[in-house]
Structures are given as C-alpha cells and as structure tokens.
Design a protein around this motif. Structure first.
Motif, mmCIF file in Angstrom:
data_model
loop_
_atom_site.group_PDB
_atom_site.id
_atom_site.type_symbol
_atom_site.label_atom_id
_atom_site.label_comp_id
_atom_site.label_asym_id
_atom_site.label_seq_id
_atom_site.Cartn_x
_atom_site.Cartn_y
_atom_site.Cartn_z
ATOM 1 N N ASP A 52 0.824 -1.206 0.000
ATOM 2 C CA ASP A 52 0.000 0.000 0.000
ATOM 3 C C ASP A 52 0.865 1.265 0.000
ATOM 4 O O ASP A 52 1.919 1.312 0.652
ATOM 5 N N VAL A 53 0.418 2.268 -0.727
ATOM 6 C CA VAL A 53 1.101 3.561 -0.797
ATOM 7 C C VAL A 53 0.118 4.647 -0.391
ATOM 8 O O VAL A 53 -1.026 4.678 -0.867
ATOM 9 N N CYS A 78 -6.482 29.999 3.055
ATOM 10 C CA CYS A 78 -7.357 30.347 1.951
ATOM 11 C C CYS A 78 -7.909 29.122 1.223
ATOM 12 O O CYS A 78 -8.762 29.267 0.350
ATOM 13 N N LEU A 79 -7.421 27.938 1.578
ATOM 14 C CA LEU A 79 -7.970 26.741 0.940
ATOM 15 C C LEU A 79 -7.910 25.560 1.889
ATOM 16 O O LEU A 79 -7.196 25.566 2.893
ATOM 17 N N SER A 80 -8.682 24.530 1.551
ATOM 18 C CA SER A 80 -8.747 23.310 2.355
ATOM 19 C C SER A 80 -8.897 22.122 1.412
ATOM 20 O O SER A 80 -9.658 22.185 0.449
ATOM 21 N N VAL A 81 -8.167 21.049 1.711
ATOM 22 C CA VAL A 81 -8.232 19.840 0.893
ATOM 23 C C VAL A 81 -9.111 18.818 1.592
ATOM 24 O O VAL A 81 -8.857 18.440 2.736
ATOM 25 N N ARG A 82 -10.155 18.376 0.930
ATOM 26 C CA ARG A 82 -11.012 17.323 1.489
ATOM 27 C C ARG A 82 -10.287 15.978 1.395
ATOM 28 O O ARG A 82 -9.686 15.653 0.378
ATOM 29 N N SER A 83 -10.332 15.207 2.449
ATOM 30 C CA SER A 83 -9.719 13.867 2.470
ATOM 31 C C SER A 83 -8.325 13.887 1.859
ATOM 32 O O SER A 83 -8.078 13.315 0.793
ATOM 33 N N PRO A 84 -7.367 14.543 2.527
ATOM 34 C CA PRO A 84 -6.043 14.748 1.943
ATOM 35 C C PRO A 84 -5.186 13.489 1.837
ATOM 36 O O PRO A 84 -4.161 13.511 1.158
ATOM 37 N N GLU A 85 -5.567 12.401 2.511
ATOM 38 C CA GLU A 85 -4.796 11.154 2.425
ATOM 39 C C GLU A 85 -5.421 10.214 1.402
ATOM 40 O O GLU A 85 -6.581 9.825 1.526
ATOM 41 N N LEU A 86 -4.645 9.857 0.389
ATOM 42 C CA LEU A 86 -5.092 8.969 -0.674
ATOM 43 C C LEU A 86 -4.337 7.655 -0.548
ATOM 44 O O LEU A 86 -3.101 7.652 -0.503
ATOM 45 N N ILE A 87 -5.054 6.541 -0.500
ATOM 46 C CA ILE A 87 -4.422 5.238 -0.319
ATOM 47 C C ILE A 87 -4.578 4.404 -1.586
ATOM 48 O O ILE A 87 -5.694 4.183 -2.064
ATOM 49 N N PHE A 88 -3.430 3.959 -2.107
ATOM 50 C CA PHE A 88 -3.408 3.093 -3.279
ATOM 51 C C PHE A 88 -2.862 1.729 -2.884
ATOM 52 O O PHE A 88 -1.909 1.645 -2.104
ATOM 53 N N THR A 89 -3.451 0.695 -3.391
ATOM 54 C CA THR A 89 -3.017 -0.668 -3.103
ATOM 55 C C THR A 89 -2.437 -1.283 -4.375
ATOM 56 O O THR A 89 -2.583 -0.720 -5.471
ATOM 57 N N THR A 148 -5.292 -1.394 -6.749
ATOM 58 C CA THR A 148 -6.025 -0.173 -7.144
ATOM 59 C C THR A 148 -5.101 0.975 -7.548
ATOM 60 O O THR A 148 -5.540 2.125 -7.623
ATOM 61 N N TRP A 149 -3.833 0.689 -7.790
ATOM 62 C CA TRP A 149 -2.840 1.734 -8.033
ATOM 63 C C TRP A 149 -3.184 2.621 -9.237
ATOM 64 O O TRP A 149 -2.839 3.804 -9.256
ATOM 65 N N ASN A 150 -3.870 2.067 -10.250
ATOM 66 C CA ASN A 150 -4.164 2.830 -11.465
ATOM 67 C C ASN A 150 -5.604 3.328 -11.531
ATOM 68 O O ASN A 150 -6.051 3.788 -12.575
ATOM 69 N N ILE A 151 -6.325 3.217 -10.423
ATOM 70 C CA ILE A 151 -7.694 3.742 -10.360
ATOM 71 C C ILE A 151 -7.629 5.151 -9.771
ATOM 72 O O ILE A 151 -7.276 5.327 -8.599
ATOM 73 N N PRO A 152 -7.923 6.196 -10.552
ATOM 74 C CA PRO A 152 -7.768 7.575 -10.067
ATOM 75 C C PRO A 152 -8.658 7.865 -8.854
ATOM 76 O O PRO A 152 -9.787 7.381 -8.755
ATOM 77 N N ILE A 153 -8.112 8.656 -7.942
ATOM 78 C CA ILE A 153 -8.844 9.109 -6.757
ATOM 79 C C ILE A 153 -9.099 10.606 -6.910
ATOM 80 O O ILE A 153 -8.197 11.377 -7.269
#
Length: 238
Positions: free
Chosen positions: A179-180, A193-204, A207-212
């Motif tokens: 997992d990455v 001035c900005l906020s990132v929703r769900s800033p942690e993206l997990i790739f397995t 699922t490494w090539n499925i865009p988040i």
C-alpha cells in the motif's frame, strides 16, 4: 534468491565454489536470529552475494543476502556502500569463525514526489580480514535500478473563484508491491485560503491505477484582496 534451494548467482570476481546449498549449518552454527540461515557454507572459500542487480521503487526497500561459503579462520568484515541514491542497512557485516555464514541486508531508497526521473545506484563491498582465503576477494558492484514512485495528475494548475472548489484526479504511475499513501499538503501561498477534502489517498497493489478524486475548497473571507495563489505538494509514503 530462491529460498527453496533454487539457483543462486555468484558475482564475477568471486572465487569459484560459491554455490548455494540448503542450509544445515553443519560445523558453522548460527546463534544470531537476525542471520539468514537459508543457505549453508560449502567446502570452498569464497565471498558471494545473491544477485548482480536489484530493482527498487522509491520509498521501498529490497533485500539481498551475503554469505561466506566456508568458515573463516579470522574475522571477516564487509563494508557496504549503496552510493548517493540509496542507503544500505546495515552498512557493514561481520562474519566470525563460529557465527552464521549467511547475513541479509536491505537497500533502501527514499520516497520521491511526482515527476521524479528514474535513476540508478551502485552497491559496492569492501572486504577486510587477515584470513588469506578472503583477503584477496574482489566483488563486482551490484547495479540498483531505481523507479521513482511517480504520480499521474489530471491537472497541474487551476483558477478558482473564492468560496468555490476545484477537483482533479490522482493515480500512481506504476504498480507498488504494498500500500502507498499519498498526502496532499499546502506548501506555499496564502494562509487559510484553501482546504483539501480527504487529503490522504491510499493506493493498493490492486487499485494503483484507479484515479482518486481530490477536492480543493477555497475559503471565502469576504475581503477584497485581489488574486491569491497557493501551491499543493503530494507526499508519497509506503
């Protein structure tokens, strides 16, 4: 290296007889649980390693094994250098006259951000001992091919009205072996001035090539401040 008793590779420059055998440790026992005892010493004196080339993805590590094919008469030290692009752990190995003949180490490559170029490094071994059977051994370098854990981004810039949001997609460039986690962080620019929703993206590995989808919200402060900018960075970790 095949731990089931398969073929092992002796590097050019080592003495003949560095064949790998199922480990019995007969006459050369290992009391250290950290020592790899998958292979045993044979009757010929030689210094050998399990591979001539390694492939490592940035942010990961790859192991290999060093062994002596016969017990030394004097302590043998092996200093290991991984070059500028990698770190060897441990950086030195010591083989005693009654300690196990096989030891493992790892080649570690730090995580990279998106867009990093693939590169390479060289692992070298320097043998120090007063044992004549090992003192003259010269071992070729191991070539380490490093693939950077690059990211695929659907956009690299965006213009957003205050109080609205922008979206983009993130995927990995190559399949990982574990997992990455990619963390989206604000690096420079306007504060708050900005906020990132769900800033942690997990790739397995599956699922490494499925865009988040990444959604970036701009914060409205109801002040007339003109155009402002901010930079996001993507931190890759195993």
């Amino acid at each position: 290296m095949d731990r089931g008793g398969g073929e092992c590779l002796r590097l050019p420059g080592t003495k003949a007889g560095a064949e790998c055998q199922p480990c019995t440790n007969s006459g050369y026992p290992s009391a250290d649980p950290s020592i790899d005892t998958s292979y045993t010493c044979t009757s010929s004196s030689a210094f050998a390693v399990s591979t001539a080339a390694l492939a490592v993805t940035a942010g990961y590590s790859t192991p290999y094994t060093v062994w002596l094919t016969a017990p030394p008469t004097q302590e043998v030290s092996v200093d290991i250098s991984c070059g500028e692009e990698a770190v060897c752990s441990p950086a030195s190995l010591t083989f005693g006259t009654a300690s196990g003949c096989c030891q493992s180490l790892t080649v570690n490559v730090g995580a990279s951000g998106s867009g990093g170029a693939n590169t390479s490094s060289l692992v070298s071994h320097t043998v120090s001992t007063s044992d004549a059977a090992y003192a003259s051994v010269t071992v070729s370098e191991i070539v380490v091919s490093i693939t950077n854990a690059r990211l695929v981004l659907s956009a690299t810039s965006a213009e957003v009205m205050e109080g609205r949001n922008a979206t983009y997609m993130v995927a990995l460039h190559t399949a990982p072996t574990a997992d990455v986690t990619v963390t989206v962080l604000q690096s420079t620019g306007c504060t708050g001035c900005l906020s990132v929703r769900s800033p942690e993206l997990i790739f397995t590995p599956e699922t490494w090539n499925i865009p988040i989808l990444v959604t970036v919200d701009t914060i409205s402060d109801e002040l007339v401040a003109g155009s402002r900018s901010s930079t996001l960075v993507h931190s890759v970790a195993r």
